[in-house]
Design a protein around this motif. Structure first.
Motif, PDB file in Angstrom:
ATOM      1  N   ILE A   9      32.142  11.907  29.493  1.00 55.40           N
ATOM      2  CA  ILE A   9      33.349  12.619  29.088  1.00 55.40           C
ATOM      3  C   ILE A   9      34.018  11.789  27.999  1.00 55.40           C
ATOM      4  N   TYR A  10      33.901  12.262  26.767  1.00 58.85           N
ATOM      5  CA  TYR A  10      34.377  11.498  25.620  1.00 58.85           C
ATOM      6  C   TYR A  10      35.725  11.986  25.087  1.00 58.85           C
ATOM      7  N   ASN A  11      36.015  13.271  25.284  1.00 57.95           N
ATOM      8  CA  ASN A  11      37.199  13.837  24.638  1.00 57.95           C
ATOM      9  C   ASN A  11      37.738  15.011  25.448  1.00 57.95           C
ATOM     10  N   GLU A  12      38.773  15.645  24.923  1.00 57.65           N
ATOM     11  CA  GLU A  12      39.394  16.770  25.618  1.00 57.65           C
ATOM     12  C   GLU A  12      38.448  17.963  25.741  1.00 57.65           C
ATOM     13  N   LYS A  13      37.555  18.132  24.775  1.00 54.77           N
ATOM     14  CA  LYS A  13      36.594  19.228  24.831  1.00 54.77           C
ATOM     15  C   LYS A  13      35.671  19.071  26.034  1.00 54.77           C
ATOM     16  N   ASP A  14      35.188  17.840  26.263  1.00 53.72           N
ATOM     17  CA  ASP A  14      34.337  17.587  27.429  1.00 53.72           C
ATOM     18  C   ASP A  14      35.113  17.807  28.721  1.00 53.72           C
ATOM     19  N   ASN A  15      36.374  17.377  28.714  1.00 57.43           N
ATOM     20  CA  ASN A  15      37.202  17.537  29.907  1.00 57.43           C
ATOM     21  C   ASN A  15      37.478  19.013  30.194  1.00 57.43           C
ATOM     22  N   LEU A  16      37.662  19.805  29.129  1.00 55.91           N
ATOM     23  CA  LEU A  16      37.882  21.235  29.301  1.00 55.91           C
ATOM     24  C   LEU A  16      36.638  21.901  29.879  1.00 55.91           C
ATOM     25  N   GLU A  17      35.457  21.493  29.424  1.00 61.49           N
ATOM     26  CA  GLU A  17      34.209  22.020  29.982  1.00 61.49           C
ATOM     27  C   GLU A  17      34.129  21.709  31.474  1.00 61.49           C
ATOM     28  N   LEU A  18      34.497  20.485  31.830  1.00 67.42           N
ATOM     29  CA  LEU A  18      34.503  20.087  33.242  1.00 67.42           C
ATOM     30  C   LEU A  18      35.441  20.973  34.058  1.00 67.42           C
ATOM     31  N   MET A  19      36.674  21.159  33.558  1.00 70.05           N
ATOM     32  CA  MET A  19      37.663  21.944  34.285  1.00 70.05           C
ATOM     33  C   MET A  19      37.193  23.380  34.484  1.00 70.05           C
ATOM     34  N   ARG A  20      36.620  23.962  33.446  1.00 71.95           N
ATOM     35  CA  ARG A  20      36.161  25.342  33.555  1.00 71.95           C
ATOM     36  C   ARG A  20      35.035  25.474  34.568  1.00 71.95           C
ATOM     37  N   LYS A  21      34.099  24.526  34.552  1.00 76.07           N
ATOM     38  CA  LYS A  21      32.963  24.617  35.474  1.00 76.07           C
ATOM     39  C   LYS A  21      33.396  24.401  36.915  1.00 76.07           C
ATOM     40  N   VAL A  22      34.259  23.430  37.139  1.00 72.38           N
ATOM     41  CA  VAL A  22      34.740  23.196  38.498  1.00 72.38           C
ATOM     42  C   VAL A  22      35.572  24.385  38.974  1.00 72.38           C
ATOM     43  N   ALA A  23      36.387  24.959  38.083  1.00 65.52           N
ATOM     44  CA  ALA A  23      37.180  26.136  38.449  1.00 65.52           C
ATOM     45  C   ALA A  23      36.267  27.287  38.855  1.00 65.52           C
ATOM     46  N   GLY A  24      35.127  27.423  38.175  1.00 58.17           N
ATOM     47  CA  GLY A  24      34.170  28.457  38.545  1.00 58.17           C
ATOM     48  C   GLY A  24      33.644  28.265  39.958  1.00 58.17           C
ATOM     49  N   LEU A  25      33.388  27.010  40.333  1.00 63.45           N
ATOM     50  CA  LEU A  25      32.929  26.728  41.702  1.00 63.45           C
ATOM     51  C   LEU A  25      34.016  27.059  42.711  1.00 63.45           C
TER      52      LEU A  25
END
Length: 342
Positions: free
Chosen positions: A79-95
């Protein structure tokens, strides 16, 4: 009866997975489905994941417990930046959306602190059952890292993966799902019902809106996140149907089956069908466009020829379809996982 599911953030210390599952079982909490939340790091996928999968099959599969390795893997190796963090949040929210009717336990023992912070926030939004952390003796913890584990023989590894002495710490979660609509409306500057005005005070006390009831920088970040979460399509558990002509294998681009299998393993919860449409002279793997209702046209190329496909998704609105396109986009822009999907 509620099914108990589990999300575990994973770094390079695979021991946290069996240690946590054992600790829960000792408290008579049986986990039906375990999701690993991790990055596309070489060490994790070449060394940690095979060890976890082998151990899980040996100790938990017979208990009708399931392990999901792929649904929440980031395309980046960290996780390097806000874009990576946003991807994480979206995927976890999907779960969270997928398991919304079940008891969810979050493990904070592994992975980046960013992962733990993201999951803690989503745990509040989705009313998770509890956040947990497993503690083991220092001499056990010092060998939990993959670089130390691989120096041990099988018997010694088992002592680290399944220690007798461990403590499971529970952190209670204060769910806020009941006030989400009001929080979003307040951040948008809309008037709330008189009996909801305390939400304005809560947001002001937490620095999310100012005294003029306008969102602060942090408030705008939260509003964007909540809006994104609202647009994530409803996930499902059904098997993804494949509709490819039998003769396509002969003329299709190389390794297209592996690409499709990886697409399903990571995003299958949003896909109903994948339909082979036509071949094209193209060197690009990409998302082409979106169709209503709920269809995304894409293509996979081996560098010389491409197979064009339609993804029939669970999206019901144009907003959900656009959000799903954003969620899928990193997969089409980077090399897929190196792990072989069966």
């Amino acid at each position: 009866m509620c099914i108990r599911d589990r999300f575990i953030s994973l770094g390079r210390s695979p021991a946290v997975v069996p240690e946590t599952l054992d600790a829960l079982l000792e408290k008579n909490i049986k986990i039906k489905r375990t999701y690993l939340i991790t990055t596309n790091d070489d060490t994790i996928w070449n060394d940690c994941i095979p060890l976890i999968e082998e151990d899980f099959n040996a100790h938990y599969k017979s208990k009708n417990m399931e392990l999901d390795l792929y649904s929440c893997t980031l395309m980046s190796d960290d996780i390097y930046n806000e874009k990576d963090n946003l991807e994480l949040m979206r995927k976890v929210a999907g779960l969270f959306k997928r398991e919304k009717n079940n008891n969810i336990y979050i493990s904070m023992a592994g992975g980046r602190k960013t992962m733990s912070a993201a999951m803690a926030l989503l745990a509040q939004i989705y009313n998770a059952r509890a956040i947990t952390h497993v503690l083991v003796p220092q001499e056990i913890e010092s060998y939990g890292n993959i670089f130390q584990l691989t120096k041990l023989n099988k018997r010694e590894q088992q002592k680290i993966l399944h220690p007798k002495e461990k403590r499971l710490i529970f952190f209670p979660v204060i769910g806020i799902s009941w006030m989400l609509d009001d929080i979003i409306n307040a951040l948008k500057g809309k008037e709330l019902k008189p009996n909801r005005h305390e939400i304005i005070y809560i947001l002001q006390e937490n620095g999310l809106i100012d005294q003029e009831k306008k969102p602060t920088d942090l408030g705008n970040i939260l509003l964007k996140l909540l809006n994104d979460i609202e647009k994530i399509p409803e996930p499902h558990y059904d098997e993804v149907k494949l509709r490819f002509k039998q003769a396509e294998d002969q003329h299709a681009p190389k390794n297209y089956r592996n690409f499709v299998e990886q697409l399903i393993s990571r995003f299958g919860m949003y896909l109903k069908e994948i339909i082979g449409i036509k071949f094209a002279n193209s060197s690009e793997t990409r998302i082409n466009n979106i169709h209503s209702p709920g269809t995304i046209r894409c293509q996979y190329s081996d560098g010389s020829k491409a197979l064009v496909m339609d993804l029939i998704t669970t999206a019901k609105t144009s907003g959900e379809l656009k959000m799903l396109k954003e969620i899928l986009a990193p997969f089409f822009k980077k090399k897929p996982l190196r792990a072989k999907i069966m």
